[in-house]
Design a protein around this motif. Structure first.
Motif, short mmCIF file in Angstrom:
data_model
loop_
_atom_site.label_atom_id
_atom_site.label_comp_id
_atom_site.label_asym_id
_atom_site.label_seq_id
_atom_site.Cartn_x
_atom_site.Cartn_y
_atom_site.Cartn_z
N VAL A 117 0.86 -1.18 0.00
CA VAL A 117 0.00 0.00 0.00
C VAL A 117 0.89 1.23 0.00
N THR A 118 0.49 2.23 -0.78
CA THR A 118 1.20 3.50 -0.84
C THR A 118 0.26 4.60 -0.35
N LEU A 119 0.77 5.42 0.55
CA LEU A 119 0.00 6.54 1.10
C LEU A 119 0.76 7.83 0.85
N GLU A 120 0.05 8.82 0.33
CA GLU A 120 0.63 10.16 0.16
C GLU A 120 -0.19 11.13 0.98
N ALA A 121 0.50 11.91 1.80
CA ALA A 121 -0.15 12.92 2.63
C ALA A 121 0.62 14.22 2.54
N ASP A 122 -0.12 15.31 2.48
CA ASP A 122 0.47 16.65 2.51
C ASP A 122 0.42 17.15 3.95
N TRP A 123 1.58 17.56 4.45
CA TRP A 123 1.72 18.02 5.83
C TRP A 123 2.03 19.51 5.82
N LYS A 124 1.40 20.26 6.72
CA LYS A 124 1.65 21.69 6.82
C LYS A 124 1.61 22.09 8.29
N LEU A 125 2.73 22.65 8.77
CA LEU A 125 2.84 23.13 10.15
C LEU A 125 2.90 24.65 10.11
N ALA A 126 2.01 25.30 10.86
CA ALA A 126 1.95 26.76 10.86
C ALA A 126 1.87 27.29 12.29
N ARG A 127 2.41 28.48 12.48
CA ARG A 127 2.24 29.16 13.77
C ARG A 127 0.78 29.54 13.91
N GLN A 128 0.23 29.36 15.06
CA GLN A 128 -1.19 29.62 15.28
C GLN A 128 -1.52 31.10 15.20
N GLY A 129 -0.68 31.95 15.78
CA GLY A 129 -0.98 33.38 15.85
C GLY A 129 -1.07 34.07 14.50
N ASP A 130 -0.05 33.94 13.67
CA ASP A 130 -0.02 34.64 12.39
C ASP A 130 -0.23 33.71 11.19
N HIS A 131 -0.43 32.45 11.44
CA HIS A 131 -0.68 31.42 10.40
C HIS A 131 0.48 31.27 9.42
N GLN A 132 1.66 31.69 9.82
CA GLN A 132 2.84 31.53 8.96
C GLN A 132 3.24 30.06 8.90
N ILE A 133 3.40 29.55 7.68
CA ILE A 133 3.80 28.16 7.49
C ILE A 133 5.29 28.05 7.77
N VAL A 134 5.65 27.16 8.71
CA VAL A 134 7.05 26.97 9.07
C VAL A 134 7.63 25.67 8.48
N TRP A 135 6.75 24.78 8.03
CA TRP A 135 7.19 23.53 7.41
C TRP A 135 6.04 22.98 6.59
N GLN A 136 6.38 22.54 5.38
CA GLN A 136 5.37 21.96 4.50
C GLN A 136 6.04 20.87 3.67
N LYS A 137 5.38 19.73 3.58
CA LYS A 137 6.01 18.61 2.88
C LYS A 137 4.94 17.61 2.43
N ALA A 138 5.13 17.06 1.23
CA ALA A 138 4.34 15.92 0.77
C ALA A 138 5.16 14.68 1.08
N ILE A 139 4.58 13.76 1.84
CA ILE A 139 5.29 12.55 2.23
C ILE A 139 4.59 11.35 1.62
N ILE A 140 5.37 10.52 0.94
CA ILE A 140 4.87 9.28 0.34
C ILE A 140 5.51 8.12 1.08
N SER A 141 4.69 7.21 1.55
CA SER A 141 5.20 6.04 2.26
C SER A 141 4.55 4.77 1.71
N THR A 142 5.27 3.67 1.81
CA THR A 142 4.74 2.37 1.39
C THR A 142 4.97 1.35 2.49
N PHE A 143 4.16 0.32 2.47
CA PHE A 143 4.32 -0.78 3.41
C PHE A 143 3.77 -2.04 2.74
N THR A 144 4.48 -3.16 2.93
CA THR A 144 4.05 -4.43 2.36
C THR A 144 3.74 -5.41 3.48
#
Length: 182
Positions: A117-144
């Protein structure tokens, strides 16, 4: 010699019914099976974090195991808490940072002995106060999940789906651990 026409009908019926006994009904993924185990040292952030997950779907008995938003969010909360990545996981709007995860793609085989199975998820970490994105990444993982792990195909598919989710969460925690948060 004439072959009775009833034998092919019985054989055809057996071919149609056998997968039902060997396959079974799909079961939903379990959040506890998707909890990531930290690998290596996790840099701990003293701030609090809130989490939202979208893009998942519920499992139907006739379909394949899916990942619900709630189960993924529960697994993510448990993973972050156990790893100590953030000091506290708080409700939305009551934290220093907000983590938003969008399940984009879940590729699952229809059948097979070993199921990957392959899973792709988009991750976004932002500061709550000003909503500035501090990290963003698309992560693809597989497992058999291999044949020896479960006799029923639907169970192997669920195990592979949970494993892909666990790997995705583990990768994200590792990457967020490396951040120097303001």
């Amino acid at each position: 010699m004439k072959i009775p026409t009833r034998i092919p009908t019985i054989a055809a019926a057996l071919l149609l019914v056998t997968p039902l006994f060997l396959g079974g009904c799909a079961t939903p993924t379990q959040s506890t099976a998707m909890v990531a185990t930290p690998v290596g040292t996790v840099n701990r952030h003293p701030q609090s974090l809130s989490i939202t997950v979208a893009g998942g779907s519920e499992t139907s008995a006739a379909g394949a195991s899916k990942i619900s938003d709630n189960d993924f969010a529960d697994a993510l909360r448990q993973s972050i808490t156990q790893s100590g990545l953030f000091a506290k996981v708080s409700p939305a709007g009551q934290s220093d940072y907000h983590l938003e995860v969008q399940i984009v793609r879940l590729d699952q085989p229809i059948m097979g002995f070993s199921m990957t199975v392959t899973l792709e998820a988009d991750w976004k970490l932002a500061r709550q106060g000003d909503h500035q994105i501090v990290w963003q990444k698309a992560i693809i993982s597989t497992f058999t999940a291999k044949t020896g792990e479960a006799f029923a195909g639907v169970t192997r598919l669920r195990l592979a789906t949970e494993g892909a989710a666990r790997a995705n969460i583990q990768d994200a925690i590792g990457q967020m651990s490396a951040l120097a948060l303001p």
